[in-house]
Design an enzyme around this catalytic site. Structure first.
Site, PDB file in Angstrom:
ATOM      1  N   GLU A   1      -9.794 -25.455 -29.392  1.00 16.37           N
ATOM      2  CA  GLU A   1      -8.824 -24.374 -29.213  1.00 16.37           C
ATOM      3  C   GLU A   1      -7.401 -24.941 -29.210  1.00 16.37           C
ATOM      4  OE1 GLU A   1      -7.805 -21.532 -29.269  1.00 16.37           O
ATOM      5  OE2 GLU A   1      -8.980 -20.050 -28.185  1.00 16.37           O
ATOM      6  N   ASP A   2      -6.447 -24.077 -29.483  1.00 11.51           N
ATOM      7  CA  ASP A   2      -5.059 -24.505 -29.406  1.00 11.51           C
ATOM      8  C   ASP A   2      -4.559 -24.515 -27.963  1.00 11.51           C
ATOM      9  OD1 ASP A   2      -5.164 -21.704 -29.225  1.00 11.51           O
ATOM     10  OD2 ASP A   2      -3.616 -21.344 -30.731  1.00 11.51           O
TER      11      ASP A   2
ATOM     12  N   PHE B   1       5.998 -19.584 -23.133  1.00  6.26           N
ATOM     13  CA  PHE B   1       5.369 -19.291 -24.418  1.00  6.26           C
ATOM     14  C   PHE B   1       5.827 -20.317 -25.442  1.00  6.26           C
ATOM     15  CE2 PHE B   1       4.246 -17.249 -28.336  1.00  6.26           C
ATOM     16  CZ  PHE B   1       3.020 -16.665 -28.026  1.00  6.26           C
TER      17      PHE B   1
ATOM     18  N   ARG C   1       4.050 -21.740 -36.932  1.00  6.73           N
ATOM     19  CA  ARG C   1       2.847 -22.578 -36.822  1.00  6.73           C
ATOM     20  C   ARG C   1       3.060 -23.956 -37.439  1.00  6.73           C
ATOM     21  NH1 ARG C   1      -1.558 -19.393 -35.232  1.00  6.73           N
ATOM     22  NH2 ARG C   1      -1.578 -17.255 -36.004  1.00  6.73           N
TER      23      ARG C   1
ATOM     24  N   ASP D   1      -4.893 -20.025 -21.923  1.00  9.06           N
ATOM     25  CA  ASP D   1      -3.860 -19.347 -21.140  1.00  9.06           C
ATOM     26  C   ASP D   1      -4.555 -18.586 -20.003  1.00  9.06           C
ATOM     27  OD1 ASP D   1      -1.437 -18.181 -20.409  1.00  9.06           O
ATOM     28  OD2 ASP D   1      -1.410 -16.730 -22.023  1.00  9.06           O
TER      29      ASP D   1
HETATM   30  P1  IMP Z   1      -6.104 -16.492 -23.413  1.00 15.49           P
HETATM   31  O1  IMP Z   1      -7.258 -15.640 -23.858  1.00 15.49           O
HETATM   32  O2  IMP Z   1      -5.124 -15.745 -22.564  1.00 15.49           O
HETATM   33  O3  IMP Z   1      -6.527 -17.816 -22.793  1.00 15.49           O
HETATM   34  O4  IMP Z   1      -5.252 -16.792 -24.689  1.00 15.49           O
HETATM   35  C1  IMP Z   1      -5.627 -17.632 -25.661  1.00 15.49           C
HETATM   36  C2  IMP Z   1      -4.896 -17.312 -26.938  1.00 15.49           C
HETATM   37  O5  IMP Z   1      -3.623 -16.677 -26.717  1.00 15.49           O
HETATM   38  C3  IMP Z   1      -4.600 -18.592 -27.653  1.00 15.49           C
HETATM   39  O6  IMP Z   1      -5.650 -18.979 -28.509  1.00 15.49           O
HETATM   40  C4  IMP Z   1      -3.313 -18.255 -28.400  1.00 15.49           C
HETATM   41  O7  IMP Z   1      -3.624 -17.659 -29.631  1.00 15.49           O
HETATM   42  C5  IMP Z   1      -2.628 -17.238 -27.536  1.00 15.49           C
HETATM   43  N1  IMP Z   1      -1.596 -17.878 -26.685  1.00 15.49           N
HETATM   44  C6  IMP Z   1      -1.577 -17.991 -25.353  1.00 15.49           C
HETATM   45  N2  IMP Z   1      -0.481 -18.621 -24.911  1.00 15.49           N
HETATM   46  C7  IMP Z   1       0.238 -18.934 -26.022  1.00 15.49           C
HETATM   47  C8  IMP Z   1       1.486 -19.606 -26.234  1.00 15.49           C
HETATM   48  O8  IMP Z   1       2.183 -20.081 -25.322  1.00 15.49           O
HETATM   49  N3  IMP Z   1       1.882 -19.717 -27.529  1.00 15.49           N
HETATM   50  C9  IMP Z   1       1.165 -19.238 -28.583  1.00 15.49           C
HETATM   51  N4  IMP Z   1      -0.007 -18.606 -28.428  1.00 15.49           N
HETATM   52  C10 IMP Z   1      -0.470 -18.451 -27.160  1.00 15.49           C
HETATM   53 MG    MG Z   2      -5.172 -18.589 -31.040  1.00 12.92          MG
END
Ligand code: IMP
Ligand code: MG
Length: 179
Positions: free
Chosen positions: A98-99, A151, A164, A102
């Site tokens: 994963e990238d 962010f 990106r 969050d």
């Molecule tokens: P989660 O489900 O809230 O953990 O979010 C995961 C997804 O939200 C990641 O795979 C990203 O695509 C997006 N995301 C969350 N935080 C960021 C950020 O700081 N920058 C860019 N994308 C983010």
């Molecule tokens: Mg993503």
């Protein structure tokens, strides 16, 4: 530096060194075995491409694309599969790449979904961890960097599909997020 960037959080050099360390660690942990790397599109694409070049074990790739309903900087928790894996993962050593983690909602959904397909093992590797906003408990086995609640974009991560391709991880100027 790109004109929309306010500050660089992680430089190209810092990312390169850490990704190499992660690759070495994974290679040691899976010595004598093969792994199936499941990249989560599109954000993990650049991280994955760099990481796999440091793996010294037999490595196979597959990809998933998911979308979480919500605004561009907040995820709502409802996850939808846009592209599923090409093949069965039964009996395989899976590493989800994963990238960023969050809230944890996307990853938690993915782990549950893939675990149900009965892989031999399943682990998680993320470039970034933003623990301040976590709402569900998820285990991260390999984490590149823990970052504050900001962010970020670059090195695969986007804001409204832009940025990106930046080679570093950065925070944009506030007026850009306001759109
Ligand atoms: P989660 O489900 O809230 O953990 O979010 C995961 C997804 O939200 C990641 O795979 C990203 O695509 C997006 N995301 C969350 N935080 C960021 C950020 O700081 N920058 C860019 N994308 C983010
Ligand atoms: Mg993503």
């Amino acid at each position: 530096m790109h004109q929309d960037v306010q500050k660089i959080l992680l430089t190209e050099e810092e990312i390169k060194d850490r990704v190499q360390q992660l690759g070495r660690q994974i290679s040691e942990d899976y010595r004598g075995e093969s792994i199936l790397v499941v990249g989560i599109l599109k954000g993990a694409m650049i991280f994955l491409a760099d990481l796999v070049r440091h793996l010294e074990i037999p490595t196979f790739f597959d990809f998933m694309a998911v979308s979480s309903y919500g605004s561009s900087t907040m995820s709502s928790g409802a996850v939808r599969i846009l592209k599923d894996l090409d093949k069965s993962i039964e009996g395989k050593n899976v590493i989800i790449v994963e990238d960023i983690v969050d809230t944890g909602l996307t990853l938690s959904y993915l782990v549950d979904n893939l675990r149900a397909r009965e892989p031999a093992t399943i682990k998680v590797c993320t470039l970034l961890d933003k623990p301040d906003r976590r709402t569900v408990d998820v285990t991260i086995d390999y984490n590149g960097f823990t970052i504050p609640d900001e962010f970020v974009v670059g090195y695969g991560l986007d804001f409204n599909e832009r940025y990106r391709n930046l080679p570093y991880i950065a925070v944009l100027k506030p007026e850009i997020y306001k759109g």
